[in-house]
Design a protein around this motif. Structure first.
Motif, PDB file in Angstrom:
ATOM      1  N   ILE A   1       6.108  -2.195  -0.543  1.00  0.00           N
ATOM      2  CA  ILE A   1       5.982  -3.438   0.223  1.00  0.00           C
ATOM      3  C   ILE A   1       5.977  -4.645  -0.715  1.00  0.00           C
ATOM      4  O   ILE A   1       6.603  -5.673  -0.439  1.00  0.00           O
ATOM      5  CB  ILE A   1       4.722  -3.398   1.107  1.00  0.00           C
ATOM      6  CG1 ILE A   1       4.921  -2.375   2.226  1.00  0.00           C
ATOM      7  CG2 ILE A   1       4.391  -4.777   1.671  1.00  0.00           C
ATOM      8  CD1 ILE A   1       3.691  -2.085   3.037  1.00  0.00           C
ATOM      9  N   THR A   2       5.297  -4.519  -1.843  1.00  0.00           N
ATOM     10  CA  THR A   2       5.272  -5.606  -2.824  1.00  0.00           C
ATOM     11  C   THR A   2       6.669  -5.902  -3.340  1.00  0.00           C
ATOM     12  O   THR A   2       7.061  -7.075  -3.471  1.00  0.00           O
ATOM     13  CB  THR A   2       4.339  -5.243  -3.992  1.00  0.00           C
ATOM     14  OG1 THR A   2       3.040  -4.963  -3.481  1.00  0.00           O
ATOM     15  CG2 THR A   2       4.268  -6.367  -5.008  1.00  0.00           C
ATOM     16  N   HIS A   3       7.442  -4.865  -3.641  1.00  0.00           N
ATOM     17  CA  HIS A   3       8.807  -5.066  -4.129  1.00  0.00           C
ATOM     18  C   HIS A   3       9.707  -5.675  -3.054  1.00  0.00           C
ATOM     19  O   HIS A   3      10.568  -6.503  -3.362  1.00  0.00           O
ATOM     20  CB  HIS A   3       9.390  -3.747  -4.638  1.00  0.00           C
ATOM     21  CG  HIS A   3       9.028  -3.465  -6.046  1.00  0.00           C
ATOM     22  ND1 HIS A   3       7.798  -2.960  -6.403  1.00  0.00           N
ATOM     23  CD2 HIS A   3       9.713  -3.640  -7.204  1.00  0.00           C
ATOM     24  CE1 HIS A   3       7.759  -2.825  -7.709  1.00  0.00           C
ATOM     25  NE2 HIS A   3       8.898  -3.241  -8.220  1.00  0.00           N
ATOM     26  N   VAL A   4       9.527  -5.294  -1.808  1.00  0.00           N
ATOM     27  CA  VAL A   4      10.327  -5.883  -0.734  1.00  0.00           C
ATOM     28  C   VAL A   4      10.010  -7.374  -0.595  1.00  0.00           C
ATOM     29  O   VAL A   4      10.923  -8.202  -0.461  1.00  0.00           O
ATOM     30  CB  VAL A   4      10.084  -5.131   0.594  1.00  0.00           C
ATOM     31  CG1 VAL A   4      10.675  -5.895   1.762  1.00  0.00           C
ATOM     32  CG2 VAL A   4      10.665  -3.729   0.531  1.00  0.00           C
ATOM     33  N   MET A   5       8.724  -7.725  -0.644  1.00  0.00           N
ATOM     34  CA  MET A   5       8.350  -9.142  -0.532  1.00  0.00           C
ATOM     35  C   MET A   5       8.889  -9.943  -1.722  1.00  0.00           C
ATOM     36  O   MET A   5       9.381 -11.063  -1.542  1.00  0.00           O
ATOM     37  CB  MET A   5       6.833  -9.273  -0.419  1.00  0.00           C
ATOM     38  CG  MET A   5       6.310  -8.756   0.891  1.00  0.00           C
ATOM     39  SD  MET A   5       4.538  -8.829   1.244  1.00  0.00           S
ATOM     40  CE  MET A   5       3.756  -9.424  -0.190  1.00  0.00           C
ATOM     41  N   ALA A   6       8.806  -9.380  -2.919  1.00  0.00           N
ATOM     42  CA  ALA A   6       9.358 -10.068  -4.090  1.00  0.00           C
ATOM     43  C   ALA A   6      10.871 -10.206  -3.964  1.00  0.00           C
ATOM     44  O   ALA A   6      11.438 -11.240  -4.338  1.00  0.00           O
ATOM     45  CB  ALA A   6       8.997  -9.309  -5.361  1.00  0.00           C
ATOM     46  N   GLY A   7      11.525  -9.187  -3.426  1.00  0.00           N
ATOM     47  CA  GLY A   7      12.974  -9.245  -3.227  1.00  0.00           C
ATOM     48  C   GLY A   7      13.383 -10.339  -2.260  1.00  0.00           C
ATOM     49  O   GLY A   7      14.399 -11.012  -2.452  1.00  0.00           O
ATOM     50  N   VAL A   8      12.598 -10.545  -1.207  1.00  0.00           N
ATOM     51  CA  VAL A   8      12.892 -11.608  -0.251  1.00  0.00           C
ATOM     52  C   VAL A   8      12.779 -12.976  -0.915  1.00  0.00           C
ATOM     53  O   VAL A   8      13.633 -13.851  -0.721  1.00  0.00           O
ATOM     54  CB  VAL A   8      11.947 -11.510   0.975  1.00  0.00           C
ATOM     55  CG1 VAL A   8      12.027 -12.749   1.838  1.00  0.00           C
ATOM     56  CG2 VAL A   8      12.264 -10.263   1.783  1.00  0.00           C
TER      57      VAL A   8
END
Length: 81
Positions: free
Chosen positions: A48-55
């Motif tokens: 989830i952290t990586h997805v938020m950073a990706g956004v």
């Protein structure tokens, strides 16, 4: 050479856009690879952290002017200037 004209780089806008695009895409690729690793290990928090950073990174890479405007507007509302 014919009728080719070589345009000089008059400002750093083209270079800035190119650097942001390349660096952002490389960063997104790294986030995707690490996200797949988190998914494979069932580490949902890291995923989830990586997805938020990706956004956030995708916002800066693909809509940098809009992202800048939004951040300036938010900062103006917080600071009040």
């Amino acid at each position: 050479m014919g009728n080719q004209t070589l345009a000089a780089l008059t400002s750093g806008v083209q270079l800035k856009d190119w650097v942001i695009t390349v660096a952002g895409n490389v960063f997104l690729i790294i986030l995707i690879v690490r996200g797949i690793g988190h998914y494979a290990k069932r580490e949902w928090g890291g995923l989830i952290t990586h997805v938020m950073a990706g956004v956030v990174v995708a916002g800066f890479v693909y809509a940098s002017d809009v992202t800048k405007t939004v951040l300036v507007d938010v900062w103006t509302k917080v600071v009040g200037t």
